[in-house]
Design a protein around this motif. Structure first.
Motif, PDB file in Angstrom:
ATOM      1  N   ARG A   1      -7.443  10.672  -9.966  1.00  0.00           N
ATOM      2  CA  ARG A   1      -7.298   9.954 -11.239  1.00  0.00           C
ATOM      3  C   ARG A   1      -6.053  10.401 -12.016  1.00  0.00           C
ATOM      4  O   ARG A   1      -5.374   9.566 -12.628  1.00  0.00           O
ATOM      5  CB  ARG A   1      -8.552  10.168 -12.099  1.00  0.00           C
ATOM      6  N   GLU A   2      -5.749  11.686 -12.015  1.00  0.00           N
ATOM      7  CA  GLU A   2      -4.596  12.178 -12.762  1.00  0.00           C
ATOM      8  C   GLU A   2      -3.297  11.557 -12.244  1.00  0.00           C
ATOM      9  O   GLU A   2      -2.448  11.117 -13.019  1.00  0.00           O
ATOM     10  CB  GLU A   2      -4.514  13.709 -12.689  1.00  0.00           C
ATOM     11  N   ILE A   3      -3.151  11.523 -10.931  1.00  0.00           N
ATOM     12  CA  ILE A   3      -1.942  10.949 -10.332  1.00  0.00           C
ATOM     13  C   ILE A   3      -1.852   9.458 -10.645  1.00  0.00           C
ATOM     14  O   ILE A   3      -0.787   8.942 -10.995  1.00  0.00           O
ATOM     15  CB  ILE A   3      -1.930  11.183  -8.807  1.00  0.00           C
ATOM     16  N   PHE A   4      -2.981   8.771 -10.549  1.00  0.00           N
ATOM     17  CA  PHE A   4      -2.984   7.336 -10.825  1.00  0.00           C
ATOM     18  C   PHE A   4      -2.616   7.057 -12.283  1.00  0.00           C
ATOM     19  O   PHE A   4      -1.846   6.132 -12.575  1.00  0.00           O
ATOM     20  CB  PHE A   4      -4.352   6.731 -10.511  1.00  0.00           C
ATOM     21  N   ASP A   5      -3.150   7.850 -13.198  1.00  0.00           N
ATOM     22  CA  ASP A   5      -2.850   7.648 -14.618  1.00  0.00           C
ATOM     23  C   ASP A   5      -1.364   7.859 -14.914  1.00  0.00           C
ATOM     24  O   ASP A   5      -0.767   7.129 -15.720  1.00  0.00           O
ATOM     25  CB  ASP A   5      -3.694   8.590 -15.476  1.00  0.00           C
ATOM     26  N   GLU A   6      -0.771   8.858 -14.276  1.00  0.00           N
ATOM     27  CA  GLU A   6       0.664   9.097 -14.464  1.00  0.00           C
ATOM     28  C   GLU A   6       1.477   7.905 -13.960  1.00  0.00           C
ATOM     29  O   GLU A   6       2.436   7.474 -14.612  1.00  0.00           O
ATOM     30  CB  GLU A   6       1.084  10.372 -13.721  1.00  0.00           C
ATOM     31  N   LEU A   7       1.076   7.384 -12.812  1.00  0.00           N
ATOM     32  CA  LEU A   7       1.766   6.229 -12.244  1.00  0.00           C
ATOM     33  C   LEU A   7       1.585   5.008 -13.146  1.00  0.00           C
ATOM     34  O   LEU A   7       2.539   4.268 -13.409  1.00  0.00           O
ATOM     35  CB  LEU A   7       1.205   5.939 -10.850  1.00  0.00           C
ATOM     36  N   MET A   8       0.386   4.815 -13.629  1.00  0.00           N
ATOM     37  CA  MET A   8       0.086   3.685 -14.510  1.00  0.00           C
ATOM     38  C   MET A   8       0.941   3.747 -15.776  1.00  0.00           C
ATOM     39  O   MET A   8       1.550   2.743 -16.187  1.00  0.00           O
ATOM     40  CB  MET A   8      -1.398   3.710 -14.888  1.00  0.00           C
ATOM     41  N   ASN A   9       1.001   4.928 -16.389  1.00  0.00           N
ATOM     42  CA  ASN A   9       1.771   5.090 -17.625  1.00  0.00           C
ATOM     43  C   ASN A   9       3.251   4.815 -17.395  1.00  0.00           C
ATOM     44  O   ASN A   9       3.920   4.187 -18.234  1.00  0.00           O
ATOM     45  CB  ASN A   9       1.573   6.496 -18.193  1.00  0.00           C
ATOM     46  N   ALA A  10       3.767   5.281 -16.268  1.00  0.00           N
ATOM     47  CA  ALA A  10       5.187   5.076 -15.973  1.00  0.00           C
ATOM     48  C   ALA A  10       5.499   3.596 -15.772  1.00  0.00           C
ATOM     49  O   ALA A  10       6.522   3.094 -16.262  1.00  0.00           O
ATOM     50  CB  ALA A  10       5.574   5.867 -14.722  1.00  0.00           C
TER      51      ALA A  10
ATOM     52  N   VAL B   1       0.853  -1.190   0.000  1.00  0.00           N
ATOM     53  CA  VAL B   1       0.000   0.000   0.000  1.00  0.00           C
ATOM     54  C   VAL B   1       0.886   1.237   0.000  1.00  0.00           C
ATOM     55  O   VAL B   1       1.861   1.311   0.750  1.00  0.00           O
ATOM     56  CB  VAL B   1      -0.919   0.042   1.236  1.00  0.00           C
ATOM     57  N   PHE B   2       0.538   2.215  -0.825  1.00  0.00           N
ATOM     58  CA  PHE B   2       1.296   3.462  -0.857  1.00  0.00           C
ATOM     59  C   PHE B   2       0.338   4.636  -1.011  1.00  0.00           C
ATOM     60  O   PHE B   2      -0.653   4.564  -1.726  1.00  0.00           O
ATOM     61  CB  PHE B   2       2.334   3.449  -1.987  1.00  0.00           C
ATOM     62  N   GLY B   3       0.633   5.717  -0.296  1.00  0.00           N
ATOM     63  CA  GLY B   3      -0.250   6.873  -0.295  1.00  0.00           C
ATOM     64  C   GLY B   3       0.074   7.915  -1.346  1.00  0.00           C
ATOM     65  O   GLY B   3      -0.717   8.824  -1.598  1.00  0.00           O
ATOM     66  N   SER B   4       1.239   7.792  -1.967  1.00  0.00           N
ATOM     67  CA  SER B   4       1.648   8.714  -3.029  1.00  0.00           C
ATOM     68  C   SER B   4       2.627   7.987  -3.937  1.00  0.00           C
ATOM     69  O   SER B   4       3.269   7.011  -3.516  1.00  0.00           O
ATOM     70  CB  SER B   4       2.304   9.963  -2.436  1.00  0.00           C
ATOM     71  N   PRO B   5       2.786   8.431  -5.181  1.00  0.00           N
ATOM     72  CA  PRO B   5       3.730   7.778  -6.090  1.00  0.00           C
ATOM     73  C   PRO B   5       5.154   7.764  -5.541  1.00  0.00           C
ATOM     74  O   PRO B   5       5.920   6.831  -5.815  1.00  0.00           O
ATOM     75  CB  PRO B   5       3.641   8.635  -7.357  1.00  0.00           C
ATOM     76  N   GLU B   6       5.495   8.789  -4.739  1.00  0.00           N
ATOM     77  CA  GLU B   6       6.841   8.865  -4.181  1.00  0.00           C
ATOM     78  C   GLU B   6       7.131   7.712  -3.216  1.00  0.00           C
ATOM     79  O   GLU B   6       8.285   7.349  -2.998  1.00  0.00           O
ATOM     80  CB  GLU B   6       7.048  10.198  -3.464  1.00  0.00           C
TER      81      GLU B   6
ATOM     82  N   VAL C   1     -10.279  19.009  -1.726  1.00  0.00           N
ATOM     83  CA  VAL C   1      -9.475  20.132  -1.244  1.00  0.00           C
ATOM     84  C   VAL C   1      -8.086  20.096  -1.895  1.00  0.00           C
ATOM     85  O   VAL C   1      -7.582  21.116  -2.377  1.00  0.00           O
ATOM     86  CB  VAL C   1      -9.336  20.091   0.292  1.00  0.00           C
ATOM     87  N   GLN C   2      -7.497  18.916  -1.946  1.00  0.00           N
ATOM     88  CA  GLN C   2      -6.149  18.775  -2.495  1.00  0.00           C
ATOM     89  C   GLN C   2      -6.080  19.131  -3.975  1.00  0.00           C
ATOM     90  O   GLN C   2      -5.165  19.836  -4.406  1.00  0.00           O
ATOM     91  CB  GLN C   2      -5.657  17.336  -2.275  1.00  0.00           C
ATOM     92  N   VAL C   3      -7.054  18.664  -4.765  1.00  0.00           N
ATOM     93  CA  VAL C   3      -6.990  18.937  -6.204  1.00  0.00           C
ATOM     94  C   VAL C   3      -7.262  20.404  -6.495  1.00  0.00           C
ATOM     95  O   VAL C   3      -6.717  20.970  -7.458  1.00  0.00           O
ATOM     96  CB  VAL C   3      -7.960  18.035  -7.007  1.00  0.00           C
ATOM     97  N   CYS C   4      -8.100  21.049  -5.668  1.00  0.00           N
ATOM     98  CA  CYS C   4      -8.353  22.484  -5.850  1.00  0.00           C
ATOM     99  C   CYS C   4      -7.110  23.298  -5.493  1.00  0.00           C
ATOM    100  O   CYS C   4      -6.732  24.226  -6.215  1.00  0.00           O
ATOM    101  CB  CYS C   4      -9.537  22.931  -5.005  1.00  0.00           C
ATOM    102  N   GLU C   5      -6.471  22.933  -4.392  1.00  0.00           N
ATOM    103  CA  GLU C   5      -5.256  23.638  -3.990  1.00  0.00           C
ATOM    104  C   GLU C   5      -4.136  23.417  -4.986  1.00  0.00           C
ATOM    105  O   GLU C   5      -3.289  24.300  -5.203  1.00  0.00           O
ATOM    106  CB  GLU C   5      -4.832  23.192  -2.593  1.00  0.00           C
TER     107      GLU C   5
END
Length: 283
Positions: free
Chosen positions: A170-179, A142-147, A230-234
């Motif tokens: 979704r944007e973060i997940f797609d970037e991780l998936m593509n990588a 389990v990981f909370g961020s791509p880092e 909140v996170q995606v708006c910020e």
């Protein structure tokens, strides 16, 4: 002042279905008598308080559910072993797990049974994540961020399955998936488990955030999908205010705003969103 309210704000399909199931059970059983939910049915304190007034209480463990009672499984789902314990209590179970979460559980179980190691993008302590992990056996990361997930540390000789908590970005997940898919050394099957409603809600919130002086996000602080809004708006550079009720609005601070965006998490009832909007328009 102009308030731009998101069309997707408020209950999603899974939450609406869960609460409708609970409401029907209460009507059949008489004002919530002998009805429990295993864990909060949704992550909204105000909704939970309303049900408590009608006699529906949250049980923390299967052993907290009286024998012979009705028990509703929350929208986030529960781990396999917890459900087994609940069945052994002899209670009547009503499964209100969100269909999208249920599908994710099924897909994870299928690929894990084929020997793939689960890579799950989500909050480790979130009840949905704990439930999903129970369908992956003992072999999961389990990981909370791509880092937090370094592909270089993954074993090229092992097959993997990549999935996400249904309310993740979704944007973060797609970037991780593509990588990961671009790495010829990795054998990775990707499951699209992020809810479409989550994607649409986040996209609309980001679009509004880029065109207002401030975003107001309404929803429980224990709600993962609300915190994600909140996170995606910020992330779009917007000033953001997160409130559960209109009483929490910093009205004096918001007086300087000509345009305010308004959205809400998937477990936020419409009457609270209406009340927040009315408070903003009253400035």
């Amino acid at each position: 002042m102009e308030v731009i309210r998101a069309e997707t704000a408020g209950f999603c399909m899974g939450v609406d279905m869960a609460l409708n199931k609970l409401n029907r059970l209460m009507q059949e059983n008489g004002e919530g008598r002998d009805v429990r939910t295993l864990g909060p049915i949704i992550h909204n304190p105000q909704v939970l308080a309303r049900y408590e007034k009608q006699g529906v209480f949250t049980a923390d463990t299967p052993e907290d559910v009286p024998r012979g009672a009705h028990c509703v499984i929350r929208a986030h789902g529960i781990p396999r072993h917890v459900e087994d314990r609940l069945r052994k209590r002899g209670v009547t179970i009503l499964d209100a797990t969100c269909p999208r979460v249920k599908k994710a559980q099924t897909l994870i179980a299928k690929h894990s049974d084929q020997g793939r190691t689960l890579l799950l993008y989500g909050e480790a302590e979130h009840p949905e994540v704990k439930g999903l992990l129970s369908y992956a056996g003992d072999d999961a990361i389990v990981f909370g961020s791509p880092e937090e997930l370094d592909p270089e540390h993954l074993d090229p000789s092992r097959p993997y399955v990549l999935a996400a908590q249904t309310t993740q970005d979704r944007e973060i997940f797609d970037e991780l998936m593509n990588a990961m898919q671009a790495d010829p050394n990795l054998d990775v099957v990707v499951l699209q488990t992020i809810c479409d409603a989550t994607k649409l809600r986040q996209e609309e919130a980001m679009h509004i955030a880029m065109d207002v002086d401030c975003m107001v996000v309404v929803g429980g602080r224990i709600s993962g999908n609300t915190r994600r809004l909140v996170q995606v708006c910020e992330a779009k550079g917007a000033r953001c205010v997160h409130v559960e009720t209109p009483e929490e609005l910093p009205l004096e601070e918001l007086r300087t705003c000509a345009r305010i965006g308004l959205t809400a998490g998937a477990s936020t009832p419409g009457d609270i969103i209406d009340a927040v909007e009315a408070a903003l328009l009253s400035i």
